[in-house]
Design a protein around this motif. Sequence first.
Motif, mmCIF file in Angstrom:
data_model
loop_
_atom_site.group_PDB
_atom_site.id
_atom_site.type_symbol
_atom_site.label_atom_id
_atom_site.label_comp_id
_atom_site.label_asym_id
_atom_site.label_seq_id
_atom_site.Cartn_x
_atom_site.Cartn_y
_atom_site.Cartn_z
ATOM 1 N N ALA A 20 44.850 -17.258 -0.703
ATOM 2 C CA ALA A 20 43.890 -18.085 0.037
ATOM 3 C C ALA A 20 42.684 -18.424 -0.836
ATOM 4 N N ALA A 21 42.197 -17.455 -1.609
ATOM 5 C CA ALA A 21 41.067 -17.700 -2.515
ATOM 6 C C ALA A 21 41.458 -18.717 -3.590
ATOM 7 N N TYR A 22 42.671 -18.588 -4.102
ATOM 8 C CA TYR A 22 43.196 -19.535 -5.095
ATOM 9 C C TYR A 22 43.270 -20.939 -4.497
ATOM 10 N N ASN A 23 43.845 -21.048 -3.298
ATOM 11 C CA ASN A 23 43.985 -22.359 -2.649
ATOM 12 C C ASN A 23 42.643 -23.048 -2.464
ATOM 13 N N LYS A 24 41.636 -22.285 -2.116
ATOM 14 C CA LYS A 24 40.292 -22.833 -1.892
ATOM 15 C C LYS A 24 39.731 -23.468 -3.166
ATOM 16 N N LEU A 25 40.040 -22.859 -4.317
ATOM 17 C CA LEU A 25 39.544 -23.363 -5.600
ATOM 18 C C LEU A 25 40.505 -24.360 -6.259
ATOM 19 N N ALA A 26 41.792 -24.120 -6.120
ATOM 20 C CA ALA A 26 42.782 -24.944 -6.826
ATOM 21 C C ALA A 26 42.848 -26.366 -6.279
ATOM 22 N N GLY A 27 42.777 -26.522 -4.956
ATOM 23 C CA GLY A 27 42.854 -27.868 -4.375
ATOM 24 C C GLY A 27 41.824 -28.819 -4.954
ATOM 25 N N PRO A 28 40.533 -28.464 -4.899
ATOM 26 C CA PRO A 28 39.513 -29.342 -5.481
ATOM 27 C C PRO A 28 39.670 -29.524 -6.994
ATOM 28 N N ALA A 29 40.110 -28.480 -7.699
ATOM 29 C CA ALA A 29 40.301 -28.593 -9.150
ATOM 30 C C ALA A 29 41.401 -29.586 -9.478
ATOM 31 N N VAL A 30 42.477 -29.534 -8.732
ATOM 32 C CA VAL A 30 43.601 -30.452 -8.949
ATOM 33 C C VAL A 30 43.185 -31.876 -8.609
ATOM 34 N N GLU A 31 42.525 -32.065 -7.489
ATOM 35 C CA GLU A 31 42.075 -33.405 -7.101
ATOM 36 C C GLU A 31 41.105 -33.983 -8.122
ATOM 37 N N ALA A 32 40.174 -33.172 -8.617
ATOM 38 C CA ALA A 32 39.206 -33.638 -9.613
ATOM 39 C C ALA A 32 39.888 -34.054 -10.907
ATOM 40 N N ALA A 33 41.034 -33.451 -11.192
ATOM 41 C CA ALA A 33 41.779 -33.774 -12.411
ATOM 42 C C ALA A 33 42.770 -34.911 -12.197
ATOM 43 N N GLY A 34 42.782 -35.487 -10.995
ATOM 44 C CA GLY A 34 43.653 -36.627 -10.724
ATOM 45 C C GLY A 34 45.002 -36.274 -10.143
ATOM 46 N N ARG A 36 47.855 -35.259 -7.322
ATOM 47 C CA ARG A 36 48.169 -35.596 -5.939
ATOM 48 C C ARG A 36 49.236 -34.635 -5.422
ATOM 49 N N LEU A 37 48.929 -33.949 -4.357
ATOM 50 C CA LEU A 37 49.865 -33.017 -3.747
ATOM 51 C C LEU A 37 50.988 -33.798 -3.069
ATOM 52 N N LEU A 38 52.222 -33.566 -3.494
ATOM 53 C CA LEU A 38 53.370 -34.263 -2.907
ATOM 54 C C LEU A 38 54.114 -33.394 -1.901
ATOM 55 N N ALA A 39 54.165 -32.086 -2.146
ATOM 56 C CA ALA A 39 54.874 -31.185 -1.227
ATOM 57 C C ALA A 39 54.310 -29.784 -1.370
ATOM 58 N N ARG A 40 54.215 -29.090 -0.220
ATOM 59 C CA ARG A 40 53.781 -27.688 -0.215
ATOM 60 C C ARG A 40 54.204 -27.071 1.106
ATOM 61 N N ASP A 41 54.781 -25.887 1.014
ATOM 62 C CA ASP A 41 55.158 -25.121 2.206
ATOM 63 C C ASP A 41 56.092 -25.888 3.140
ATOM 64 N N SER A 42 56.806 -26.864 2.593
ATOM 65 C CA SER A 42 57.783 -27.598 3.395
ATOM 66 C C SER A 42 59.042 -26.753 3.529
ATOM 67 N N ARG A 43 60.008 -27.297 4.208
ATOM 68 C CA ARG A 43 61.285 -26.597 4.302
ATOM 69 C C ARG A 43 61.904 -26.504 2.917
ATOM 70 N N VAL A 44 62.471 -25.351 2.606
ATOM 71 C CA VAL A 44 63.080 -25.111 1.299
ATOM 72 C C VAL A 44 64.487 -24.577 1.502
ATOM 73 N N VAL A 45 65.442 -25.155 0.803
ATOM 74 C CA VAL A 45 66.800 -24.629 0.744
ATOM 75 C C VAL A 45 67.025 -24.230 -0.706
ATOM 76 N N ALA A 46 67.254 -22.966 -0.939
ATOM 77 C CA ALA A 46 67.416 -22.460 -2.309
ATOM 78 C C ALA A 46 68.895 -22.328 -2.661
ATOM 79 N N HIS A 47 69.210 -22.646 -3.903
ATOM 80 C CA HIS A 47 70.572 -22.509 -4.421
ATOM 81 C C HIS A 47 70.519 -21.715 -5.720
ATOM 82 N N ASP A 48 71.680 -21.274 -6.166
ATOM 83 C CA ASP A 48 71.819 -20.508 -7.395
ATOM 84 C C ASP A 48 70.902 -19.283 -7.353
ATOM 85 N N ALA A 49 69.999 -19.119 -8.302
ATOM 86 C CA ALA A 49 69.108 -17.948 -8.319
ATOM 87 C C ALA A 49 67.783 -18.235 -7.623
#
Length: 97
Positions: A20-34, A36-49
């Motif tokens: 949660a502490a990371y998310n609070k800092l990382a979001g603004p850092a990523v946005e400031a660097a240009g 764009r969040l495309l996907a996060r915490d969406s449904r995931v189907v894992a294959h192989d390893a």
Amino acid sequence: MSKGYWVSAYRTIADPEKLAAYNKLAGPAVEAAGGRLLARDSRVVAHDAGIAERTVLIEFDSFEQAVAAHASAAYQKALAALADGVERDFRIIEGLD
């Protein structure tokens, strides 16, 4: 110029408070660097390893911009807050276009 992408596949989340502490800092850092969040915490189907855990995809206008964003002081501060709170596979990849 090819786009750049951050791909994070989390294996385990040991400390949700650090995440949660990371998310609070990382979001603004990523946005400031240009980034764009495309996907996060969406449904995931894992294959192989793969593990069906938190997965994040962020797009940048160029591969170089994606690399620079990771090296930025603001994002490094977010990483320090995350510390050992998670185990993840983090990659920066160059797009095909």
